[in-house]
Scaffold this active site. Structure first.
Site, PDB file in Angstrom:
ATOM      1  N   LYS A   1      24.164  63.907  -3.068  1.00 26.06           N
ATOM      2  CA  LYS A   1      23.080  63.167  -3.720  1.00 26.06           C
ATOM      3  C   LYS A   1      23.385  63.122  -5.210  1.00 26.06           C
ATOM      4  O   LYS A   1      23.553  64.150  -5.851  1.00 26.06           O
ATOM      5  CB  LYS A   1      21.754  63.886  -3.453  1.00 26.06           C
ATOM      6  CG  LYS A   1      20.561  63.046  -3.747  1.00 26.06           C
ATOM      7  CD  LYS A   1      20.466  61.916  -2.759  1.00 26.06           C
ATOM      8  CE  LYS A   1      19.117  61.255  -2.818  1.00 26.06           C
ATOM      9  NZ  LYS A   1      19.079  60.033  -2.065  1.00 26.06           N
TER      10      LYS A   1
ATOM     11  N   GLU B   1      26.789  52.740   6.915  1.00 25.00           N
ATOM     12  CA  GLU B   1      25.388  52.819   6.495  1.00 25.00           C
ATOM     13  C   GLU B   1      25.029  51.566   5.735  1.00 25.00           C
ATOM     14  O   GLU B   1      25.855  50.682   5.545  1.00 25.00           O
ATOM     15  CB  GLU B   1      25.153  54.072   5.652  1.00 25.00           C
ATOM     16  CG  GLU B   1      26.004  54.140   4.387  1.00 25.00           C
ATOM     17  CD  GLU B   1      25.911  55.481   3.674  1.00 25.00           C
ATOM     18  OE1 GLU B   1      25.031  56.294   4.007  1.00 25.00           O
ATOM     19  OE2 GLU B   1      26.725  55.706   2.775  1.00 25.00           O
TER      20      GLU B   1
END
Length: 187
Positions: free
Chosen positions: A35, A68
């Site tokens: 992240k 994704e």
């Protein structure tokens, strides 16, 4: 700073989302799993999709496997009711998709899905799916009805995407197994 949250339009859930296969290179696995604030590729995939008349884009890895979306996971339901999701070795293992995978087990138990499989999905397999959906913390579960201008399944939102969204809403409201009581001293 306080700003209003961007809420996806109701049409995303009622009429579905349109996606395109992105030409933007996917991030290396290390950066996809960490992240960070580097969302350049994510922004570029959405800009490309908008330029091509779609709502979002789909990253495909160098092997031709579905990866994704811009900041969302991508899942499929096969024509024989198998819930499919790409492996998490080169994409973000989002909290929302992990919860959806858990909730999907209920649909297996109820006979609405045959099974759940986390494994590579070729673009060709994805294109033949009965349903495709985007899953993420902001969008929750949104049905994809068009991929590269071709209909996904019937070209209308499918029942499994709807059921998973309903289960997610129910899960959030009840949150029985997700909350931890934290004692605070009384003052």
């Amino acid at each position: 700073m306080v700003v209003s949250a961007d809420i996806y339009p109701a049409s995303y859930y009622a009429q579905g989302v349109k996606v395109v296969t992105s030409r933007v290179p996917i991030k290396p696995p290390f950066f996809a799993r960490v992240k960070s604030t580097n969302y350049l590729a994510n922004v570029l995939v959405v800009m490309e999709a908008k330029d091509r008349g779609a709502d979002n884009g789909i990253f495909v890895d160098e092997r031709g496997m579905v990866a994704e979306s811009s900041n969302m996971n991508v899942a499929f339901v096969t024509r024989d009711r198998l819930f499919r999701h790409p492996p998490f070795d080169s994409i973000l293992s989002g909290i929302t998709v992990q919860r959806i995978l858990h909730l999907a087990r209920r649909l297996v138990e109820q006979g609405e899905l045959r099974d759940i499989r986390v494994a590579d999905i070729t673009v060709e397999e994805g294109r033949h799916a009965a349903e495709m959906m985007l899953i993420g913390s902001s969008i929750k579960v949104a049905p994809v009805v068009s991929w590269d201008g071709q209909p996904v399944g019937t070209g209308r939102p499918g029942p499994i995407a709807r059921r998973l969204l309903d289960l997610w809403h129910e899960d959030v409201r009840s949150a029985k197994d997700q909350l931890i009581r934290v004692p605070y001293p009384q003052t």
